[in-house]
Motif scaffolding. Structure first.
Motif, short mmCIF file in Angstrom:
data_model
loop_
_atom_site.label_atom_id
_atom_site.label_comp_id
_atom_site.label_asym_id
_atom_site.label_seq_id
_atom_site.Cartn_x
_atom_site.Cartn_y
_atom_site.Cartn_z
N SER B 99 0.90 -1.23 0.15
CA SER B 99 0.12 -0.08 0.10
C SER B 99 0.98 1.42 0.07
O SER B 99 2.12 1.00 -0.13
CB SER B 99 -0.90 0.00 1.39
N ALA B 100 0.28 2.38 0.05
CA ALA B 100 1.13 3.68 0.49
C ALA B 100 1.64 4.04 1.52
O ALA B 100 2.24 5.02 1.89
CB ALA B 100 0.33 4.84 -0.37
N THR B 123 -2.92 2.34 -4.31
CA THR B 123 -3.01 3.83 -3.75
C THR B 123 -4.14 3.86 -2.67
O THR B 123 -5.29 4.48 -2.85
CB THR B 123 -3.48 4.85 -4.95
N ASP B 125 -4.03 3.99 1.93
CA ASP B 125 -3.17 3.71 3.11
C ASP B 125 -4.09 3.42 4.47
O ASP B 125 -5.27 2.99 4.19
CB ASP B 125 -2.52 5.27 3.37
N ARG B 136 -6.31 9.75 -5.03
CA ARG B 136 -5.43 8.72 -5.37
C ARG B 136 -4.01 9.07 -6.11
O ARG B 136 -3.12 8.48 -5.99
CB ARG B 136 -6.30 7.96 -6.76
N LEU B 139 -1.41 9.77 -3.30
CA LEU B 139 -0.75 8.59 -2.83
C LEU B 139 0.13 8.10 -3.79
O LEU B 139 0.94 7.41 -3.45
CB LEU B 139 -1.93 7.66 -2.18
N ALA B 140 -0.23 8.13 -5.22
CA ALA B 140 0.53 7.69 -6.17
C ALA B 140 1.91 8.50 -6.10
O ALA B 140 2.79 7.75 -6.42
CB ALA B 140 -0.41 7.85 -7.22
N ILE B 143 4.20 7.27 -3.14
CA ILE B 143 4.71 5.97 -3.44
C ILE B 143 5.87 6.21 -4.30
O ILE B 143 7.02 5.72 -4.05
CB ILE B 143 3.63 5.10 -4.19
N LEU B 159 1.38 0.87 -10.53
CA LEU B 159 0.24 1.62 -9.55
C LEU B 159 -1.16 1.05 -9.95
O LEU B 159 -1.42 1.06 -11.01
CB LEU B 159 0.18 3.15 -9.84
N PRO B 161 -5.03 1.73 -8.89
CA PRO B 161 -6.03 2.91 -8.31
C PRO B 161 -6.95 2.28 -7.30
O PRO B 161 -7.77 2.94 -6.58
CB PRO B 161 -6.63 3.43 -9.42
N PHE B 183 -1.80 8.93 -13.58
CA PHE B 183 -0.58 8.25 -12.72
C PHE B 183 0.61 8.69 -13.88
O PHE B 183 1.78 8.55 -13.40
CB PHE B 183 -0.86 6.85 -12.57
N THR B 193 0.64 0.98 -14.75
CA THR B 193 -0.54 0.95 -14.25
C THR B 193 -1.12 -0.30 -14.47
O THR B 193 -0.99 -1.11 -15.41
CB THR B 193 -1.60 1.84 -14.80
#
Lengths: 265, 265
Positions: B99-100, B123, B125, B136, B139-140, B143, B159, B161, B183, B193
């Motif tokens: 996860s992030a 993406t 947490d 999203r 968080l991406a 990361i 990644l 979503p 992304f 992705t």
């Protein structure tokens, strides 16, 4: 998605026969089936073999209007047939189509205004069909500019990027999707967008698969309207699922059936 | 499209049984069928009912590697199982997933580096799954930032979503499509992705229709990879037609057959 049914077209042999023989039952049945399947408008074309295209178009209009209540899209290259047809309509119609050539725009825009019709405008001109997205956008901007100077709102215009056959211009298709998205940014209010869906699969195998796959992608790029075969069930199921994913119809367990039911007259 | 076959997963009863009984033939056949249908990698998960998840994962890895030559995606939440599994791989693998959360990233990024593995990063947490595109993307970006500081190239990161079920979060789906597109703009080289496709139709009717319609749209938005059921023929036909429209495979009349043939080992 504003669905324009494509089946009443004299390029199909059975329709050409029905027009020639004034077979009202056949044409009305084709109109009803398309509307029941979800068409919000019907395209009417006498086809290339029509011997008396004006009479044929007026007959088609009358017969179809006696049978269903939807808007009609008049598909002819003859200006006089277009105007006589528009006069005959009982609801606001669709002019199918003009190109980006100034003289054609200046002929068709006043008709759209006079008869409260929408106008399908192809992003092509005398030089032919564009090879890339930028040229499509340039012609679209020109169309909207001339329309504005002639007092027609962009929301009455359906811009058509001209969908090319996948076996001829595979490398243009993504640019056509992007053009559909970017056309919407050219004016406020935004113009509408349309494609003649079956063009993409002319001469290809697995035509229905290609058609519905492109339609789904085009929905993702914001396509407003398509001229298509509403009797293609797999296509309509794709379309309904696409609307659902884009949150344009409310999800329910039986979403395909619910959508169909909502479209019944 | 980089296809990760999803079928070797202990959440399916027949797979759970095969794992428990060490039924090599069943698992190898499932591996071969998926690869023949076009999977470039296979996801392996022991499922929630596994009593000895480390042994089960190592057995799965060995059995599948003896049968097919593709990359394996190790689907476990246990760090020690992940590392023991990565040690066992004969080709570069895929870590599924982090996860992030910083502590998870700092545990899995070194593993990805050490074993030359790709890393699927969700993406989400501790606060849960984002409700919109912006979160999203945030968080991406986090990361990718942590990955860069740990020396892992964005091109080794998939990644995800987190595709939400259409009956739960219909209004988020377009934002998820946009996130997939955006992304790719967050770093150079771009991250990859991925989506877990079947999530979208959890608990819905017409699951296969929803799955393939979403996949086609996501292809239009540039999706690189999907964890999916490659034995779903209609899904694979959509996917192939989508690649064709996006000009990622060359058109030929028999494009579905040609694509399949090109993927045969």
């Amino acid at each position: 998605m504003y669905i324009i049914g494509e089946l009443i077209n004299g390029m199909y042999k059975n329709v050409a026969r029905a027009i020639a023989e004034r077979d009202k039952t056949f044409v009305q049945s084709l109109a009803q089936l398309q509307v029941e399947a979800g068409a919000a408008a019907l395209d009417l074309s006498c086809g290339p073999l029509s011997r008396s295209p004006l009479d044929d178009m007026l007959w088609l209009i009358d017969v179809v209007q006696d049978s269903v209540q939807v808007s009609l899209s008049l598909d002819t290259t003859k200006l006089n047939i277009m105007e006589e047809g528009l006069k005959r309509l009982r609801k606001n119609g669709i002019i199918n189509s003009t190109s980006a050539d100034l003289e054609r725009l200046e002929a068709y825009l006043p008709l759209a205004n006079k008869y409260n019709a929408s106008l399908i405008a192809l992003t092509m001109d005398k030089k032919g069909v564009p090879q890339d997205k930028d040229r499509r956008l340039e012609l679209a901007a020109f169309i909207l500019d001339v329309a504005q100077r002639n007092g027609l709102s962009p929301s009455s215009i359906f811009l058509d990027p001209i969908l090319m056959p996948i076996n001829v211009a595979q490398n243009q298709l993504f640019g056509i999707l992007e053009a559909l998205r970017d056309f919407k940014l050219l004016s406020d209010p935004a113009p509408k967008t349309v494609v003649g869906l079956s063009n993409i699969s002319q001469g290809a195998k697995d035509r229905r698969l290609i058609n519905r796959t492109f339609l789904t992608m085009a929905q993702g790029f914001g396509l407003d309207s398509a001229i298509l075969d509403p009797l293609d069930e797999a296509l309509m199921e794709s379309l309904i699922a696409g609307e659902l994913i884009l949150n344009k119809t409310i999800y329910c367990a039986d979403f395909v059936a619910a959508y169909r039911k909502s479209k019944r007259i």
